[in-house]
Write a protein that holds these residues in place. Structure first.
Motif, mmCIF file in Angstrom:
data_model
loop_
_atom_site.group_PDB
_atom_site.id
_atom_site.type_symbol
_atom_site.label_atom_id
_atom_site.label_comp_id
_atom_site.label_asym_id
_atom_site.label_seq_id
_atom_site.Cartn_x
_atom_site.Cartn_y
_atom_site.Cartn_z
ATOM 1 N N THR A 107 0.905 -1.223 -0.068
ATOM 2 C CA THR A 107 -0.130 -0.016 0.019
ATOM 3 C C THR A 107 0.920 1.147 -0.093
ATOM 4 N N SER A 108 0.527 2.217 -0.886
ATOM 5 C CA SER A 108 1.212 3.442 -0.759
ATOM 6 C C SER A 108 0.499 4.304 0.169
ATOM 7 N N GLU A 109 1.258 4.935 1.040
ATOM 8 C CA GLU A 109 0.551 5.904 2.330
ATOM 9 C C GLU A 109 -0.060 6.897 1.577
ATOM 10 N N PHE A 110 0.585 7.418 0.520
ATOM 11 C CA PHE A 110 0.234 8.679 -0.248
ATOM 12 C C PHE A 110 -1.423 8.597 -0.498
ATOM 13 N N GLU A 111 -1.604 7.431 -1.167
ATOM 14 C CA GLU A 111 -3.171 6.947 -1.673
ATOM 15 C C GLU A 111 -3.833 6.711 -0.552
ATOM 16 N N ALA A 112 -3.357 6.071 0.420
ATOM 17 C CA ALA A 112 -4.303 5.686 1.566
ATOM 18 C C ALA A 112 -4.565 6.878 2.220
ATOM 19 N N VAL A 113 -3.886 7.657 2.853
ATOM 20 C CA VAL A 113 -4.283 8.884 3.392
ATOM 21 C C VAL A 113 -4.560 10.293 2.524
ATOM 22 N N GLY A 114 -4.390 10.139 1.253
ATOM 23 C CA GLY A 114 -4.942 11.249 0.582
ATOM 24 C C GLY A 114 -3.872 12.664 0.411
ATOM 25 N N LEU A 115 -2.641 12.078 0.368
ATOM 26 C CA LEU A 115 -1.779 12.944 0.030
ATOM 27 C C LEU A 115 -0.960 12.894 -1.299
ATOM 28 N N ALA A 116 -0.331 13.739 -1.885
ATOM 29 C CA ALA A 116 -0.009 13.511 -3.253
ATOM 30 C C ALA A 116 1.496 13.627 -3.339
ATOM 31 N N SER A 117 2.117 12.893 -4.056
ATOM 32 C CA SER A 117 3.424 12.524 -4.173
ATOM 33 C C SER A 117 4.090 13.617 -5.386
ATOM 34 N N GLU A 118 5.128 13.965 -5.480
ATOM 35 C CA GLU A 118 5.734 14.745 -6.520
ATOM 36 C C GLU A 118 7.169 14.464 -6.664
ATOM 37 N N TYR A 119 7.833 14.542 -7.871
ATOM 38 C CA TYR A 119 9.096 14.174 -7.817
ATOM 39 C C TYR A 119 9.842 15.360 -8.544
ATOM 40 N N LEU A 120 10.888 15.828 -7.818
ATOM 41 C CA LEU A 120 11.473 17.211 -8.186
ATOM 42 C C LEU A 120 12.816 16.759 -8.422
ATOM 43 N N PRO A 121 13.591 17.523 -9.315
ATOM 44 C CA PRO A 121 14.902 17.417 -9.806
ATOM 45 C C PRO A 121 15.858 17.201 -8.858
ATOM 46 N N GLY A 122 16.855 16.155 -9.093
ATOM 47 C CA GLY A 122 17.856 15.753 -8.105
ATOM 48 C C GLY A 122 17.649 14.905 -7.176
ATOM 49 N N CYS A 123 16.171 14.095 -6.940
ATOM 50 C CA CYS A 123 16.167 13.245 -5.909
ATOM 51 C C CYS A 123 15.021 12.106 -6.414
ATOM 52 N N LYS A 124 15.480 10.730 -6.512
ATOM 53 C CA LYS A 124 14.710 9.726 -6.766
ATOM 54 C C LYS A 124 13.264 9.361 -5.934
ATOM 55 N N ALA A 125 13.424 10.004 -4.616
ATOM 56 C CA ALA A 125 12.192 9.618 -3.697
ATOM 57 C C ALA A 125 11.211 10.635 -4.109
ATOM 58 N N PRO A 126 10.144 10.307 -3.509
ATOM 59 C CA PRO A 126 8.935 11.455 -3.861
ATOM 60 C C PRO A 126 8.869 12.321 -2.574
ATOM 61 N N PHE A 127 8.496 13.573 -3.110
ATOM 62 C CA PHE A 127 8.271 14.636 -2.105
ATOM 63 C C PHE A 127 6.647 14.632 -1.631
#
Lengths: 203, 203
Positions: A107-127
């Motif tokens: 489960t992605s907690e982003f989806e489960a709790v209702g937060l949006a992930s975004e990807y920004l330059p220079g980082c593989k991980a989601p903000f």
């Protein structure tokens, strides 16, 4: 109200847990974002993020004992070497807190709790898109605390994203302007109101 | 506003220091009290006190690189094995901040800034009388962070003193009731207003 080692040890387990989790004072409320090698996103609330040094810019946080429970954040950081730290504002504090539930690894907690992930330059991980102060981290070192099986995860800041109007000319960030919250214990959230800015103290 | 490793490294030294000191969010405001083997009292503000575990009750804080400046707190802890941690309330935040000035080893910061020391059962180190939430600590271990010469000082809670009316039936401490403050960066102080208490989160 007074406690000594004996009355602390004799206290109800949950009472002691809440008490000792409260005595250090206010704690920062941050979400740590990671992604697994298979591309599964994870986000979780942490109240233990701590400044370790400015040059190089090092930030730490505590991980719990390995084996205590599924620890996707820790595993993803070891696997990918990257993570994000995202300040929680009052507007999404409830969703942020909900990430502390034990969702399964699929489960992605982003989806489960209702937060949006975004990807920004220079980082593989989601903000966390909703966050108004966030930074990308490169994993550096894990420093074990043998006494209780926890560890301090040390990383270096790689990128920083913050709303312009909250940064002063001298580099300070106004946490009230960002509506950033703090945590006490495990589940109490506090808003912040700036009351003083003292000059550099001289003897 | 965006920074990457290059623009962070290229930023003005003081600007970067203020910025990186601010990005983790709110930090707890505590005074650490110690006494030297010769009986000289010392008290100093720390924003790095962190919960490490509840059973045993372990609390940490960061010390700066040795040799950086006189570090009476650190030396006294190594010499005597004991120290106190005292939450700062808004009513004495200015005096608390003033303890960060570089007083010489002969000066008691208690006297210099106008705070009262008090001794309580089970601890050799002085508490801050004005503090409404304070605990006595036994030094356990110093864990070095090789990357920047700092260290995490780990100790175990030996005694705890807190105003009755601020402790809930389940052991939580109400930081707003104690007028406890938080610190951002090096010199910004925030008051705390409780806005939510979320239940234990379940998936």
């Amino acid at each position: 109200m007074h406690f000594d080692t004996h009355s602390l040890a004799a206290a109800d387990r949950l009472y002691r847990l809440n008490l000792i989790n409260s005595i250090t004072g206010i704690k920062p409320a941050n979400l740590i974002g990671t992604v697994s090698e298979e591309g599964r996103e994870n986000v979780a609330v942490f109240s233990s993020v701590i400044h370790l040094g400015s040059n190089p810019p090092l930030i730490g946080f505590m991980r719990r004992p390995v084996g205590d429970a599924p620890r996707d954040t820790h595993q993803n950081i070891l696997d990918t070497g990257e993570y994000t730290i995202n300040a929680i504002s009052q507007s999404f504090a409830q969703q942020g807190h909900q990430t502390s539930a034990k969702y399964d690894r699929e489960t992605s907690e982003f989806e489960a709790v209702g937060l949006a992930s975004e990807y920004l330059p220079g980082c593989k991980a989601p903000f966390v898109k909703e966050s108004r102060l966030k930074f990308g981290m490169r994993f550096v070192q894990e420093i074990e605390i043998p006494l209780n099986g926890t560890a301090l995860i040390v990383g270096e800041v790689q990128s920083l994203h913050v709303e312009d109007q909250a940064v002063s000319a001298s580099g300070y960030i106004d946490l009230q302007a960002l509506d950033t919250v703090g945590i006490s214990g495990l589940n109490s959230y506090y808003r912040l109101e700036k009351v003083a800015e003292f000059p550099y103290a001289r003897a």
